[in-house]
Design an enzyme around this catalytic site. Structure first.
Site, PDB file in Angstrom:
ATOM      1  N   MET A  10       0.811  -1.209   0.000  1.00 28.39           N
ATOM      2  CA  MET A  10       0.000   0.000   0.000  1.00 28.39           C
ATOM      3  C   MET A  10       0.849   1.265   0.000  1.00 28.39           C
ATOM      4  SD  MET A  10      -3.265  -0.697  -0.025  1.00 28.39           S
ATOM      5  CE  MET A  10      -4.116   0.662   0.769  1.00 28.39           C
ATOM      6  N   LEU A  60       2.694   1.324   7.914  1.00 28.90           N
ATOM      7  CA  LEU A  60       3.452   0.153   8.339  1.00 28.90           C
ATOM      8  C   LEU A  60       2.520  -0.995   8.688  1.00 28.90           C
ATOM      9  CD1 LEU A  60       5.931   2.272  10.462  1.00 28.90           C
ATOM     10  CD2 LEU A  60       6.480   1.088   8.326  1.00 28.90           C
ATOM     11  N   LYS A 155     -11.699   2.225  11.720  1.00 24.51           N
ATOM     12  CA  LYS A 155     -11.052   1.270  10.812  1.00 24.51           C
ATOM     13  C   LYS A 155     -11.174  -0.148  11.354  1.00 24.51           C
ATOM     14  CE  LYS A 155      -8.445  -0.791   7.777  1.00 24.51           C
ATOM     15  NZ  LYS A 155      -7.063  -0.457   7.435  1.00 24.51           N
ATOM     16  N   LYS A 216      -4.073 -10.082  11.573  1.00 31.02           N
ATOM     17  CA  LYS A 216      -3.601  -9.061  12.518  1.00 31.02           C
ATOM     18  C   LYS A 216      -4.715  -8.098  12.883  1.00 31.02           C
ATOM     19  CE  LYS A 216      -2.140  -5.434  10.945  1.00 31.02           C
ATOM     20  NZ  LYS A 216      -2.685  -4.067  10.634  1.00 31.02           N
TER      21      LYS A 216
END
Length: 259
Positions: A10, A60, A155, A216
């Site tokens: 990304m 990151l 998010k 994750k």
């Protein structure tokens, strides 16, 4: 000047997008090879990248990576430096990072590599983005979520829903096969009904969101609230370690012919 830290799947197209839009951008990546396409825009160290920057963007992989970078560069920020963290690290880590920098905007994104390249990301913003709005608008559409940490929280809610939904689409194809329905029929019903958006993501050939990163994100959500469906999706993502770097749609491809 903008320092862009993190040139993964990304980050690289996002940094290129900013350069194409005329912003002065210096880049850095932990693996130097990823920075090579940026030529003399690539800094030799993360500290060199942020020197003189009034905006630092981090894109990151996880909270540990963001903590590591911020621990190295926060002492080199000027009093007016704004850190825009566009990583998906959850509200807890965001609150921790906010204490270490003069100003933090949490601005994680929704959308994959294809949308990053074209500036069509959804950007969930926590905090006051005044002063950095043109930078964010070059990358996508801003959705103001609230105060610091709200972008990271929104998010987490949205991406957890997408991940669990894609896993459920995979199981829907397994059920359809068991019930004797053709794939073509199910494809058509999904593409033209209320599940069309989820179907498009579940079968996308251009998106790339690795299973390991999806896992994750579910882990971050489950740390806030343990919920049975998200837990089941998390378990499903770990069913085959060989697909960790494949796009999330692999959990659908396992039950659906892809030609």
């Amino acid at each position: 000047m903008i320092a862009f830290i993190g040139l993964g799947g990304m980050g690289a197209p996002m940094a290129k997008r900013l350069l194409d839009k005329g912003f002065d951008v210096t880049v850095w990546n932990r693996t130097p090879k990823r920075a090579e396409p940026f030529g003399d825009r690539a800094a030799s160290s993360v500290v060199d990248a942020v020197k003189g920057a009034n905006i630092v963007i981090t894109m990151l992989s996880d909270p540990a990576a963001v903590r590591d970078v911020v621990s190295q560069v926060a002492g080199h920020f000027g009093p007016e430096t704004t850190l825009i963290d566009m990583s998906s690290i959850g509200p807890e880590a965001t609150a921790e990072i906010a204490k270490q920098v003069p100003k933090l905007i949490d601005a994680p994104v929704m959308g994959s590599v294809d949308r990053a390249a074209t500036g069509e990301l959804l950007i969930f913003v926590g905090g006051d983005p005044s002063g950095v709005t043109p930078v964010l608008e070059a990358l996508g559409t801003i959705i103001q979520a609230g105060s610091s940490g709200a972008g990271a929280a929104l998010k987490s809610v949205m991406i957890s829903t997408i991940i669990a939904g894609v896993a459920l689409v995979g199981e829907a194809y397994a059920l359809a096969e068991k019930l004797g329905l053709s794939q073509e029929l199910v494809d058509s019903a999904m593409a033209n009904g209320p599940l069309s958006g989820l179907y498009a993501r579940a079968t996308s050939a251009t998106a790339h969101f690795p299973v390991r990163l999806a896992a994750k994100d579910l882990d971050l959500a489950l740390r806030s609230l343990d919920q049975p469906i998200l837990s089941a999706a998390y378990t499903a993502l770990h069913a085959d370690p060989n697909r960790a770097d494949q796009d999330l749609r692999v959990v659908v491809d396992a039950h659906r012919s892809v030609g």
